[in-house]
Design a protein around this motif. Structure first.
Motif, PDB file in Angstrom:
ATOM      1  N   ILE A  84      -4.607  -9.536   9.763  1.00  0.00           N
ATOM      2  CA  ILE A  84      -6.051  -9.351   9.928  1.00  0.00           C
ATOM      3  C   ILE A  84      -6.420  -9.757  11.347  1.00  0.00           C
ATOM      4  N   SER A  85      -7.037  -8.857  12.070  1.00  0.00           N
ATOM      5  CA  SER A  85      -7.526  -9.167  13.409  1.00  0.00           C
ATOM      6  C   SER A  85      -9.027  -9.385  13.312  1.00  0.00           C
ATOM      7  N   GLY A  86      -9.417 -10.647  13.147  1.00  0.00           N
ATOM      8  CA  GLY A  86     -10.821 -10.977  12.942  1.00  0.00           C
ATOM      9  C   GLY A  86     -11.000 -11.823  11.693  1.00  0.00           C
ATOM     10  N   GLU A  87     -12.208 -11.804  11.147  1.00  0.00           N
ATOM     11  CA  GLU A  87     -12.544 -12.647   9.998  1.00  0.00           C
ATOM     12  C   GLU A  87     -12.000 -12.069   8.694  1.00  0.00           C
ATOM     13  N   GLY A  88     -11.773 -12.964   7.735  1.00  0.00           N
ATOM     14  CA  GLY A  88     -11.415 -12.537   6.391  1.00  0.00           C
ATOM     15  C   GLY A  88     -10.065 -13.041   5.936  1.00  0.00           C
ATOM     16  N   PHE A  89      -9.868 -12.996   4.616  1.00  0.00           N
ATOM     17  CA  PHE A  89      -8.610 -13.377   3.986  1.00  0.00           C
ATOM     18  C   PHE A  89      -8.163 -12.247   3.067  1.00  0.00           C
ATOM     19  N   PHE A  90      -6.835 -12.100   2.911  1.00  0.00           N
ATOM     20  CA  PHE A  90      -6.319 -11.242   1.853  1.00  0.00           C
ATOM     21  C   PHE A  90      -6.617 -11.913   0.513  1.00  0.00           C
ATOM     22  N   THR A  91      -6.926 -11.115  -0.487  1.00  0.00           N
ATOM     23  CA  THR A  91      -7.231 -11.621  -1.824  1.00  0.00           C
ATOM     24  C   THR A  91      -6.001 -11.460  -2.706  1.00  0.00           C
ATOM     25  N   LEU A  92      -5.559 -12.553  -3.319  1.00  0.00           N
ATOM     26  CA  LEU A  92      -4.346 -12.540  -4.126  1.00  0.00           C
ATOM     27  C   LEU A  92      -4.659 -12.920  -5.567  1.00  0.00           C
ATOM     28  N   ALA A  93      -3.979 -12.263  -6.495  1.00  0.00           N
ATOM     29  CA  ALA A  93      -4.042 -12.647  -7.907  1.00  0.00           C
ATOM     30  C   ALA A  93      -2.756 -13.363  -8.280  1.00  0.00           C
ATOM     31  N   LYS A  94      -2.803 -14.166  -9.331  1.00  0.00           N
ATOM     32  CA  LYS A  94      -1.636 -14.956  -9.741  1.00  0.00           C
ATOM     33  C   LYS A  94      -0.431 -14.067  -9.989  1.00  0.00           C
ATOM     34  N   ASN A 121       5.556 -13.245  -1.079  1.00  0.00           N
ATOM     35  CA  ASN A 121       6.832 -13.918  -1.378  1.00  0.00           C
ATOM     36  C   ASN A 121       6.783 -14.789  -2.628  1.00  0.00           C
ATOM     37  N   GLN A 122       5.590 -15.210  -3.029  1.00  0.00           N
ATOM     38  CA  GLN A 122       5.452 -16.045  -4.222  1.00  0.00           C
ATOM     39  C   GLN A 122       5.170 -15.202  -5.478  1.00  0.00           C
ATOM     40  N   GLY A 123       5.196 -13.881  -5.338  1.00  0.00           N
ATOM     41  CA  GLY A 123       4.943 -13.000  -6.478  1.00  0.00           C
ATOM     42  C   GLY A 123       3.480 -12.783  -6.779  1.00  0.00           C
ATOM     43  N   LYS A 124       2.586 -13.276  -5.900  1.00  0.00           N
ATOM     44  CA  LYS A 124       1.156 -13.037  -6.100  1.00  0.00           C
ATOM     45  C   LYS A 124       0.797 -11.628  -5.657  1.00  0.00           C
ATOM     46  N   ALA A 125      -0.053 -10.977  -6.423  1.00  0.00           N
ATOM     47  CA  ALA A 125      -0.359  -9.563  -6.191  1.00  0.00           C
ATOM     48  C   ALA A 125      -1.502  -9.390  -5.207  1.00  0.00           C
ATOM     49  N   LEU A 126      -1.326  -8.485  -4.258  1.00  0.00           N
ATOM     50  CA  LEU A 126      -2.400  -8.127  -3.337  1.00  0.00           C
ATOM     51  C   LEU A 126      -3.451  -7.325  -4.088  1.00  0.00           C
ATOM     52  N   MET A 127      -4.711  -7.744  -3.970  1.00  0.00           N
ATOM     53  CA  MET A 127      -5.788  -7.058  -4.670  1.00  0.00           C
ATOM     54  C   MET A 127      -6.416  -5.994  -3.762  1.00  0.00           C
ATOM     55  N   VAL A 128      -6.725  -4.849  -4.368  1.00  0.00           N
ATOM     56  CA  VAL A 128      -7.318  -3.737  -3.623  1.00  0.00           C
ATOM     57  C   VAL A 128      -8.521  -3.221  -4.409  1.00  0.00           C
ATOM     58  N   GLY A 348       2.255  16.191   0.436  1.00  0.00           N
ATOM     59  CA  GLY A 348       0.987  15.661  -0.071  1.00  0.00           C
ATOM     60  C   GLY A 348       0.886  14.161   0.139  1.00  0.00           C
ATOM     61  N   SER A 349      -0.296  13.640  -0.078  1.00  0.00           N
ATOM     62  CA  SER A 349      -0.527  12.201  -0.001  1.00  0.00           C
ATOM     63  C   SER A 349      -1.564  11.822  -1.047  1.00  0.00           C
ATOM     64  N   GLN A 350      -1.579  10.569  -1.416  1.00  0.00           N
ATOM     65  CA  GLN A 350      -2.519  10.077  -2.420  1.00  0.00           C
ATOM     66  C   GLN A 350      -3.045   8.716  -2.003  1.00  0.00           C
ATOM     67  N   THR A 351      -4.348   8.523  -2.148  1.00  0.00           N
ATOM     68  CA  THR A 351      -4.966   7.238  -1.837  1.00  0.00           C
ATOM     69  C   THR A 351      -4.759   6.292  -3.010  1.00  0.00           C
ATOM     70  N   MET A 352      -4.136   5.137  -2.739  1.00  0.00           N
ATOM     71  CA  MET A 352      -3.807   4.197  -3.800  1.00  0.00           C
ATOM     72  C   MET A 352      -4.833   3.070  -3.922  1.00  0.00           C
ATOM     73  N   GLY A 353      -5.625   2.850  -2.893  1.00  0.00           N
ATOM     74  CA  GLY A 353      -6.607   1.773  -2.938  1.00  0.00           C
ATOM     75  C   GLY A 353      -6.958   1.337  -1.530  1.00  0.00           C
ATOM     76  N   LYS A 354      -7.857   0.368  -1.436  1.00  0.00           N
ATOM     77  CA  LYS A 354      -8.288  -0.175  -0.150  1.00  0.00           C
ATOM     78  C   LYS A 354      -8.208  -1.688  -0.231  1.00  0.00           C
ATOM     79  N   VAL A 355      -7.500  -2.291   0.715  1.00  0.00           N
ATOM     80  CA  VAL A 355      -7.252  -3.732   0.684  1.00  0.00           C
ATOM     81  C   VAL A 355      -8.576  -4.496   0.611  1.00  0.00           C
ATOM     82  N   ALA A 356      -8.691  -5.384  -0.367  1.00  0.00           N
ATOM     83  CA  ALA A 356      -9.903  -6.181  -0.567  1.00  0.00           C
ATOM     84  C   ALA A 356      -9.832  -7.445   0.288  1.00  0.00           C
ATOM     85  N   LEU A 357     -10.806  -7.631   1.170  1.00  0.00           N
ATOM     86  CA  LEU A 357     -10.885  -8.832   1.987  1.00  0.00           C
ATOM     87  C   LEU A 357     -11.986  -9.751   1.460  1.00  0.00           C
TER      88      LEU A 357
END
Length: 443
Positions: A84-94, A121-128, A348-357
């Motif tokens: 992240i270049s700027g403010e914000g954190f990645f949101t992780l689920a257990k 690395n800890q198995g926590k899921a990136l939320m989108v 083709g391509s498919q949109t899977m989500g947008k990273v939640a900050l």
């Protein structure tokens, strides 16, 4: 007594050494934020207040505050690494299935787990944010977060309904010697070309176009255009398709030995396509039932926009169609706004989500959870969800990681200062002890 004052100084200096040592130890930890010890002096207050001659009772540690300034970005060869270049954190689920227990991090070392979920690395899921459709234009549900599963995807096929050809027809060509068009007789047409199109299951079929030079005047030339469909395995089993002006409906002939009604392309004296003016023909409805059980194919539009007639050999300058076969996953791309795209071998391509900050009003109030993660606390304020590049949130850099913001040189200086403070406070105890021994030895 000076003993307690010096002891508080030793404790403070020891804390400072511990914090500085922790900063040095994590100088290469991705997403780590350095800390500093913050101190306050101590006075023994009474009902009358603190006297101006009171020496003070020492020092206390008021806070170990983390510094959330930006770390430098280091680029990697893994496009699942995010910074992240700027403010914000990645949101992780257990975990990918336990999405209510959230934590927050600046460490973007993500990878796919055994089930294809994007995790750290800890198995926590990136939320989108959940996509509303399959493309960016469909938007995202910014109030709904979810884990994202990627490598189990298959690029779904898409049936062709539009084909585009940009051709040059030889202005010097003669009218065919056989006046009745027959796709099996090359003397009844001037040129032909074929494009592969796809049914609803992604199976290929061949759409062949034949060009027949017609009437010519001083100012224009007409060409008849015939369209036929066939299966790749049986190229002689062609199904004719009628054509009319764009938007019209023309019935297909029931007798396949009778040529279908051709489309007519008209070029002016400079070789420019004038009819149809937009280059499009609407093909009539026809039926070809694929053996695979796919839906009947309907190519409703043939687009010849940009075609010319000049004195050069027949050529196909561009050829496209909007169908896709089935495809396999070939890669994942993440743009600077955090949109995750899955790319497939079928193009083709498919949109899977947008990273939640997420950001907080008071980042220094966040609870330290370890593993370079933080949690919400009473003093941090409520989490503020958002998207990269908007509402004071930073942008996301794929293929990069945010380094620790520890300045190693500055920490080594701090280490010397803390060591000197520790030694000075120890000397205070030694001096006080000497004085006490002198007092006790008086006879």
């Amino acid at each position: 007594m000076a003993f307690t004052t010096a002891l508080s100084g030793l404790n403070a200096a020891s804390n400072n050494l511990s914090v500085t040592g922790n900063n040095i130890a994590n100088s290469n930890t991705v997403g780590f934020k350095k800390s500093r010890s913050e101190f306050a002096d101590v006075y023994a207050a009474s009902l009358g207040g603190v006297s101006s001659t009171t020496a003070g009772s020492g020092v206390k540690v008021t806070n170990v505050a983390q510094q959330f300034n930006q770390g430098s970005l280091s680029f990697t060869d893994n496009n699942l690494d995010l910074a992240i270049s700027g403010e914000g954190f990645f949101t992780l689920a257990k975990s990918p299935t336990e999405t209510t227990d959230l934590s927050y991090t600046r460490a973007g070392e993500f990878k796919l787990d055994k089930d294809g979920y994007l995790v750290n690395n800890q198995g926590k899921a990136l939320m989108v944010y959940a996509p509303n459709g399959t493309s960016v234009t469909d938007g995202f549900s910014t109030g709904v977060t979810q884990s994202v599963q990627i490598n189990t995807l298959t690029g779904l096929p898409s049936a062709t309904d539009t084909a585009s050809l940009t051709v040059n027809l030889n202005a010097n060509a003669a009218t065919p010697s056989v006046t009745t068009f027959d796709p099996t007789d090359s003397n009844s047409y001037n040129s032909q070309t074929s494009v592969t199109i796809y049914d609803s299951l992604g199976s290929p079929h061949i759409l062949t176009t034949y060009f027949v030079k017609g009437t010519s005047t001083a100012s224009s030339t007409d060409w008849d255009v015939y369209h036929y469909m066939s299966e790749p395995a049986t190229p002689t089993a062609k199904t004719p398709v009628n054509a009319g002006t764009y938007g019209s409906t023309v019935s297909a002939p029931s007798d396949l030995t009778v040529p279908p009604t051709p489309a007519t392309m008209t070029f002016d004296s400079s070789g420019k396509l004038t009819t149809p003016s937009n280059g499009r023909f609407a093909l009539s409805a026809y039926t070809i039932t694929p053996a695979t059980g796919a839906s009947d194919i309907t190519v409703s539009t043939m687009d010849y926009f940009g075609s010319t007639q000049v004195q050069e050999k027949f050529s196909v300058n561009a050829m496209t169609q909007n169908g896709l076969p089935a495809g396999r996953l070939t890669g994942i791309d993440i743009d600077d706004e955090g949109v995750i795209f899955a790319r497939f071998s079928n193009g083709g391509s498919q949109t899977m989500g947008k990273v939640a900050l997420t950001r907080f009003a008071n980042t220094n109030g966040l609870s330290k959870l370890g593993d370079t993660a933080w949690g919400q606390s009473a003093t941090s304020g409520d989490p503020i969800a958002g998207e990269a590049g908007s509402n004071n949130f930073g942008l996301i850099q794929s293929g990069a990681l945010e380094s620790s913001n520890v300045d190693l040189s500055a920490q080594l200086v701090n280490l010397i200062v803390a060591q000197q403070a520790y030694q000075a406070n120890a000397q205070t105890i030694t001096t006080e002890n000497t004085i006490m021994q002198a007092v006790l030895n008086i006879r």
